[in-house]
Design an enzyme around this catalytic site. Structure first.
Site, PDB file in Angstrom:
ATOM      1  N   THR A 150       0.806  -1.225   0.000  1.00 34.67           N
ATOM      2  CA  THR A 150       0.000   0.000   0.000  1.00 34.67           C
ATOM      3  C   THR A 150       0.841   1.280   0.000  1.00 34.67           C
ATOM      4  O   THR A 150       0.373   2.317  -0.458  1.00 34.67           O
ATOM      5  CB  THR A 150      -0.942   0.036   1.228  1.00 34.67           C
ATOM      6  OG1 THR A 150      -0.153  -0.153   2.405  1.00 34.67           O
ATOM      7  CG2 THR A 150      -2.004  -1.032   1.122  1.00 34.67           C
ATOM      8  N   LYS A 195      -2.550   7.324  -0.212  1.00 33.11           N
ATOM      9  CA  LYS A 195      -2.557   6.722   1.124  1.00 33.11           C
ATOM     10  C   LYS A 195      -2.519   7.857   2.132  1.00 33.11           C
ATOM     11  O   LYS A 195      -1.581   8.643   2.129  1.00 33.11           O
ATOM     12  CB  LYS A 195      -1.337   5.800   1.289  1.00 33.11           C
ATOM     13  CG  LYS A 195      -1.332   5.032   2.595  1.00 33.11           C
ATOM     14  CD  LYS A 195      -0.236   3.972   2.659  1.00 33.11           C
ATOM     15  CE  LYS A 195      -0.354   3.218   3.977  1.00 33.11           C
ATOM     16  NZ  LYS A 195       0.531   2.058   4.073  1.00 33.11           N
TER      17      LYS A 195
HETATM   18  N1  ASP Z   1       5.263  -1.455   3.495  1.00 33.10           N
HETATM   19  C1  ASP Z   1       4.312  -2.329   2.881  1.00 33.10           C
HETATM   20  C2  ASP Z   1       4.328  -2.096   1.393  1.00 33.10           C
HETATM   21  O1  ASP Z   1       3.973  -1.052   0.963  1.00 33.10           O
HETATM   22  C3  ASP Z   1       2.972  -2.125   3.441  1.00 33.10           C
HETATM   23  C4  ASP Z   1       1.911  -2.899   2.702  1.00 33.10           C
HETATM   24  O2  ASP Z   1       2.161  -3.940   2.166  1.00 33.10           O
HETATM   25  O3  ASP Z   1       0.790  -2.459   2.663  1.00 33.10           O
HETATM   26  O4  ASP Z   1       4.657  -2.980   0.665  1.00 33.10           O
END
Ligand code: ASP
Length: 431
Positions: A164, A243
């Site tokens: 995300t 986000k």
């Molecule tokens: N830090 C992770 C990423 O962006 C968080 C997630 O997977 O949502 O891959």
């Protein structure tokens, strides 16, 4: 030294710890042993000469996990390609060793989310397995090429699982690179991994798939939780999602426009009981149209610079001169400190493209209200309307990947391709 999977008893400073040895990850120093305690917590113990380690039980070396099911093709259902890039949504903890299992096959997705089999046939394509903070423009190109291949194979929709953190950068790139995509290309992620009871992975994935195969949309979107509970998911435009919260499930918001719509899937015991997709805007392309073209080009030598009080002139100037293009996130209507403007002139004269976007995120930059902006335009800066700073960064990477001609780059930057520039800022889009 014990091996991963061994059950050990460690005595150190008069305290005894018992647990299962976990595999060592890169960041853990060699003299630290990480064990999973019975209560589920992992601890690291520095092994010193006075540490006593006893192996109580030899563990089996971690096996490659294989999902115990077979995916059957259902001719009555649409087919979606699931393009996996990594992130929390596609990670699973192996409780024997405590390590995260990297590979997630179509069978794994089906095993974790059996309702998928009721929605679509799934074709898995793994393009990477990284957290999204590790994404680079080279990966975006790879994802775009992978998606294009599946579009050409004739799938009914695409779901891209992605971390995300930087999902909105990838969605912006795909919005530009996959021109006139004839099906929905839906990015989805999770704030909590699928092995946690509070995970948002299942709802997000089912709704992403619902939008990909059951909606009439075409183009690139992000589908994620709408609220803190498990009710709906919002469909965000690929160039306007962001986000906005570090940990909440409803972290993604559409900025500067209204969201595309909403998706709902009610699943129980592996079956879909109810599902629908609601579209709110009118301006979206419909699925099935011709003219698909892949323009997966990138020049990563671009910088996104946030203007702030006291930004050093020498640093500002160096950043401008060391890049082929710079997006300035200008304060208010799009400003930098007046003392910095001569550096903009010097950079644009030497061929650097400089675009200005709004730091307040909502609303548009304006080159004629304050004399600062008038001078910035005279120095060669290009005001990019209401394009979000990260979207403008991605678009400039894409534009400079196609041409070095600054006039052509300007034309690309000021052309609306995928909702990144709106005609008017809608008053109801501000919350
Ligand atoms: N830090 C992770 C990423 O962006 C968080 C997630 O997977 O949502 O891959």
């Amino acid at each position: 030294m014990p091996e991963p999977g061994d059950v050990v008893e460690i005595r150190k400073n008069g305290v005894t710890y018992r647990g299962t040895v976990l595999p060592r990850t890169e960041e853990i120093p060699e003299d630290v042993l990480v064990i999973k305690l019975k209560n589920g917590y992992n601890i690291g113990i520095k092994v010193t000469p006075d540490t006593e380690i006893r192996v109580i039980e030899r563990g089996e070396p971690p096996k490659k996990y294989k999902a115990p099911i077979k995916v059957e093709y259902n001719p009555d259902l649409p087919t979606a390609a699931l393009v996996a890039t990594g992130g929390t949504i596609a990670s699973r903890v192996d409780y024997k060793t405590g390590g995260v299992v990297a590979e997630f096959t179509a069978e794994d997705f089906l095993l974790s989310f059996p309702e998928i089999a009721d929605l679509a046939n799934l074709k898995l394509k793994q393009v990477s397995n990284i957290f999204s903070e590790d994404m680079t423009p080279e990966y975006w190109v790879r994802v775009a090429e992978g998606v294009a291949e599946e579009i050409k194979n004739g799938v009914d929709g695409i779901v891209i699982t992605h971390g995300t953190d930087t999902m909105h950068y990838t969605s912006a790139f795909l919005s530009f690179a996959l021109q006139n995509a004839p099906v929905p290309v839906v990015l989805v992620g999770a704030q909590r991994s699928s092995d946690r009871p509070s995970s948002d992975a299942a709802i997000n994935l089912l709704n992403a798939l619902n939008v990909a195969v059951n909606s009439d949309l075409a183009g690139t979107f992000i589908v994620m939780h709408e609220t803190m509970d498990d009710r709906y998911c919002t469909i965000h435009p690929g160039t306007r999602a962001r986000k906005m919260h570090t940990s909440r499930r409803d972290t993604f918001k559409t900025i500067g426009d209204i969201p595309v719509g909403r998706s709902y899937v009610l699943a129980r015991a592996g079956k879909i009981e109810e599902r629908w997709v609601e579209i709110w805007g009118e301006e979206f392309r419909k699925r099935g149209q011709n003219g698909f073209k892949l323009v997966a080009k990138a020049n990563p030598n671009v910088f996104l610079l946030k203007a702030f009080p006291g930004l050093r002139k020498d640093v500002f100037e160096r950043i401008l001169l060391e890049h082929d293009g710079v997006i300035i996130e200008g304060t208010g209507l799009g400003h930098v400190r007046q003392e910095l403007i001569p550096s903009i002139a010097e950079a644009t004269e030497s061929g650097v493209f400089i675009g200005v976007t709004p730091q307040p995120l909502f609303g548009r930059v304006h080159p004629h209200v304050y004399s600062t902006a008038v001078k910035m335009v005279q120095a060669g800066a290009v005001y990019l309307e209401d394009m979000l700073p990260e979207t403008a960064l991605v678009k400039l990477i894409w534009a400079l990947g196609q041409t070095k001609d600054r006039e052509k780059v300007k034309e690309i930057m000021l052309t609306n391709y995928a909702g990144e520039i709106t005609k008017h800022s809608r008053p109801d889009a501000f919350w």
